[in-house]
Design a protein around this motif. Structure first.
Motif, PDB file in Angstrom:
ATOM      1  N   SER A 294       1.348  10.935  -6.523  1.00 49.81           N
ATOM      2  CA  SER A 294       0.744   9.613  -6.646  1.00 49.81           C
ATOM      3  C   SER A 294      -0.237   9.386  -5.505  1.00 49.81           C
ATOM      4  O   SER A 294      -0.079   9.920  -4.412  1.00 49.81           O
ATOM      5  CB  SER A 294       1.815   8.518  -6.577  1.00 49.81           C
ATOM      6  OG  SER A 294       2.728   8.661  -7.622  1.00 49.81           O
ATOM      7  N   ALA A 295      -1.239   8.556  -5.790  1.00 47.40           N
ATOM      8  CA  ALA A 295      -2.181   8.088  -4.781  1.00 47.40           C
ATOM      9  C   ALA A 295      -2.391   6.610  -5.049  1.00 47.40           C
ATOM     10  O   ALA A 295      -2.649   6.217  -6.189  1.00 47.40           O
ATOM     11  CB  ALA A 295      -3.494   8.852  -4.862  1.00 47.40           C
ATOM     12  N   ASP A 296      -2.264   5.784  -4.030  1.00 53.30           N
ATOM     13  CA  ASP A 296      -2.345   4.329  -4.207  1.00 53.30           C
ATOM     14  C   ASP A 296      -1.399   3.845  -5.295  1.00 53.30           C
ATOM     15  O   ASP A 296      -1.744   2.982  -6.099  1.00 53.30           O
ATOM     16  CB  ASP A 296      -3.772   3.892  -4.541  1.00 53.30           C
ATOM     17  CG  ASP A 296      -4.647   3.780  -3.313  1.00 53.30           C
ATOM     18  OD1 ASP A 296      -4.097   3.617  -2.200  1.00 53.30           O
ATOM     19  OD2 ASP A 296      -5.871   3.863  -3.457  1.00 53.30           O
ATOM     20  N   GLU A 297      -0.202   4.425  -5.345  1.00 49.13           N
ATOM     21  CA  GLU A 297       0.845   4.071  -6.295  1.00 49.13           C
ATOM     22  C   GLU A 297       0.492   4.354  -7.756  1.00 49.13           C
ATOM     23  O   GLU A 297       1.146   3.874  -8.673  1.00 49.13           O
ATOM     24  CB  GLU A 297       1.264   2.611  -6.110  1.00 49.13           C
ATOM     25  CG  GLU A 297       1.827   2.337  -4.728  1.00 49.13           C
ATOM     26  CD  GLU A 297       2.283   0.905  -4.552  1.00 49.13           C
ATOM     27  OE1 GLU A 297       2.594   0.248  -5.573  1.00 49.13           O
ATOM     28  OE2 GLU A 297       2.340   0.457  -3.407  1.00 49.13           O
ATOM     29  N   HIS A 298      -0.550   5.157  -7.993  1.00 52.72           N
ATOM     30  CA  HIS A 298      -0.928   5.563  -9.349  1.00 52.72           C
ATOM     31  C   HIS A 298      -0.674   7.061  -9.505  1.00 52.72           C
ATOM     32  O   HIS A 298      -1.060   7.842  -8.626  1.00 52.72           O
ATOM     33  CB  HIS A 298      -2.405   5.267  -9.613  1.00 52.72           C
ATOM     34  CG  HIS A 298      -2.738   3.822  -9.518  1.00 52.72           C
ATOM     35  ND1 HIS A 298      -2.373   2.908 -10.480  1.00 52.72           N
ATOM     36  CD2 HIS A 298      -3.379   3.121  -8.557  1.00 52.72           C
ATOM     37  CE1 HIS A 298      -2.782   1.712 -10.121  1.00 52.72           C
ATOM     38  NE2 HIS A 298      -3.402   1.804  -8.950  1.00 52.72           N
ATOM     39  N   PRO A 299      -0.043   7.490 -10.594  1.00 58.92           N
ATOM     40  CA  PRO A 299       0.199   8.914 -10.784  1.00 58.92           C
ATOM     41  C   PRO A 299      -1.110   9.685 -10.921  1.00 58.92           C
ATOM     42  O   PRO A 299      -2.045   9.220 -11.573  1.00 58.92           O
ATOM     43  CB  PRO A 299       1.011   8.984 -12.066  1.00 58.92           C
ATOM     44  CG  PRO A 299       0.896   7.661 -12.711  1.00 58.92           C
ATOM     45  CD  PRO A 299       0.446   6.682 -11.693  1.00 58.92           C
ATOM     46  N   VAL A 300      -1.173  10.850 -10.275  1.00 57.48           N
ATOM     47  CA  VAL A 300      -2.369  11.701 -10.363  1.00 57.48           C
ATOM     48  C   VAL A 300      -2.057  13.071 -10.947  1.00 57.48           C
ATOM     49  O   VAL A 300      -2.964  13.842 -11.241  1.00 57.48           O
ATOM     50  CB  VAL A 300      -3.086  11.846  -8.993  1.00 57.48           C
ATOM     51  CG1 VAL A 300      -3.647  10.516  -8.542  1.00 57.48           C
ATOM     52  CG2 VAL A 300      -2.175  12.451  -7.954  1.00 57.48           C
TER      53      VAL A 300
ATOM     54  N   ALA B   7      -2.500  23.274  -5.447  1.00 55.59           N
ATOM     55  CA  ALA B   7      -3.486  23.398  -6.522  1.00 55.59           C
ATOM     56  C   ALA B   7      -3.859  22.027  -7.081  1.00 55.59           C
ATOM     57  O   ALA B   7      -5.033  21.738  -7.321  1.00 55.59           O
ATOM     58  CB  ALA B   7      -2.956  24.289  -7.643  1.00 55.59           C
ATOM     59  N   LEU B   8      -2.862  21.172  -7.265  1.00 59.35           N
ATOM     60  CA  LEU B   8      -3.148  19.827  -7.764  1.00 59.35           C
ATOM     61  C   LEU B   8      -3.970  19.049  -6.734  1.00 59.35           C
ATOM     62  O   LEU B   8      -4.975  18.422  -7.068  1.00 59.35           O
ATOM     63  CB  LEU B   8      -1.873  19.065  -8.105  1.00 59.35           C
ATOM     64  CG  LEU B   8      -2.116  17.644  -8.624  1.00 59.35           C
ATOM     65  CD1 LEU B   8      -2.884  17.665  -9.942  1.00 59.35           C
ATOM     66  CD2 LEU B   8      -0.816  16.903  -8.782  1.00 59.35           C
ATOM     67  N   GLU B   9      -3.557  19.105  -5.487  1.00 59.59           N
ATOM     68  CA  GLU B   9      -4.275  18.385  -4.439  1.00 59.59           C
ATOM     69  C   GLU B   9      -5.718  18.866  -4.323  1.00 59.59           C
ATOM     70  O   GLU B   9      -6.627  18.057  -4.157  1.00 59.59           O
ATOM     71  CB  GLU B   9      -3.547  18.529  -3.112  1.00 59.59           C
ATOM     72  CG  GLU B   9      -2.205  17.779  -3.111  1.00 59.59           C
ATOM     73  CD  GLU B   9      -1.359  18.028  -1.881  1.00 59.59           C
ATOM     74  OE1 GLU B   9      -1.814  18.719  -0.948  1.00 59.59           O
ATOM     75  OE2 GLU B   9      -0.219  17.541  -1.867  1.00 59.59           O
ATOM     76  N   ALA B  10      -5.943  20.162  -4.453  1.00 60.66           N
ATOM     77  CA  ALA B  10      -7.302  20.706  -4.359  1.00 60.66           C
ATOM     78  C   ALA B  10      -8.170  20.285  -5.536  1.00 60.66           C
ATOM     79  O   ALA B  10      -9.400  20.245  -5.428  1.00 60.66           O
ATOM     80  CB  ALA B  10      -7.245  22.235  -4.278  1.00 60.66           C
ATOM     81  N   SER B  11      -7.541  19.957  -6.672  1.00 52.98           N
ATOM     82  CA  SER B  11      -8.315  19.578  -7.861  1.00 52.98           C
ATOM     83  C   SER B  11      -8.815  18.137  -7.800  1.00 52.98           C
ATOM     84  O   SER B  11      -9.641  17.740  -8.609  1.00 52.98           O
ATOM     85  CB  SER B  11      -7.472  19.774  -9.121  1.00 52.98           C
ATOM     86  OG  SER B  11      -6.524  18.731  -9.261  1.00 52.98           O
ATOM     87  N   LEU B  12      -8.297  17.369  -6.868  1.00 50.94           N
ATOM     88  CA  LEU B  12      -8.641  15.940  -6.817  1.00 50.94           C
ATOM     89  C   LEU B  12      -9.862  15.683  -5.973  1.00 50.94           C
ATOM     90  O   LEU B  12     -10.170  15.923  -5.013  1.00 50.94           O
ATOM     91  CB  LEU B  12      -7.464  15.125  -6.311  1.00 50.94           C
ATOM     92  CG  LEU B  12      -6.215  15.254  -7.176  1.00 50.94           C
ATOM     93  CD1 LEU B  12      -5.068  14.497  -6.543  1.00 50.94           C
ATOM     94  CD2 LEU B  12      -6.473  14.718  -8.561  1.00 50.94           C
TER      95      LEU B  12
ATOM     96  N   ILE C  89      -9.062   9.121  -3.340  1.00 52.59           N
ATOM     97  CA  ILE C  89      -9.382   8.129  -2.329  1.00 52.59           C
ATOM     98  C   ILE C  89      -8.237   8.006  -1.325  1.00 52.59           C
ATOM     99  O   ILE C  89      -8.474   7.912  -0.138  1.00 52.59           O
ATOM    100  CB  ILE C  89      -9.662   6.758  -2.989  1.00 52.59           C
ATOM    101  CG1 ILE C  89     -10.889   6.895  -3.890  1.00 52.59           C
ATOM    102  CG2 ILE C  89      -9.860   5.681  -1.952  1.00 52.59           C
ATOM    103  CD1 ILE C  89     -11.156   5.698  -4.752  1.00 52.59           C
ATOM    104  N   ALA C  90      -7.025   8.007  -1.791  1.00 50.44           N
ATOM    105  CA  ALA C  90      -5.856   7.823  -0.933  1.00 50.44           C
ATOM    106  C   ALA C  90      -5.104   9.135  -0.774  1.00 50.44           C
ATOM    107  O   ALA C  90      -5.241  10.041  -1.591  1.00 50.44           O
ATOM    108  CB  ALA C  90      -4.945   6.781  -1.556  1.00 50.44           C
TER     109      ALA C  90
END
Length: 66
Positions: A22-28, A61-66, A6-7
């Protein structure tokens, strides 16, 4: 099943050889440097996304998986 992003993702180096996304201060997810083997990517749920030759490839790779 992929996480829904989302973020925007922000990256920080938690220590030498370890990057936390992190996205919205939550680890991804994380990227860990294996000094002679490349960069290992793990999602926030512990799923391995593989090993990559560069930090940029691993982060992408991590960003593409989200």
């Amino acid at each position: 099943m992929a996480d829904t992003l989302i973020a925007p993702i922000s990256w920080r180096s938690a220590q030498r050889g370890l990057w936390v996304a992190s996205a919205d201060e939550h680890p991804v997810g994380i990227v860990t440097e294996k000094w002679t083997h490349g960069f290992v990517v793990t999602t926030r749920t512990g799923r391995s996304l593989g090993t990559y030759r560069s930090l940029d490839e691993a982060q992408s790779a991590l960003e593409a998986s989200l």
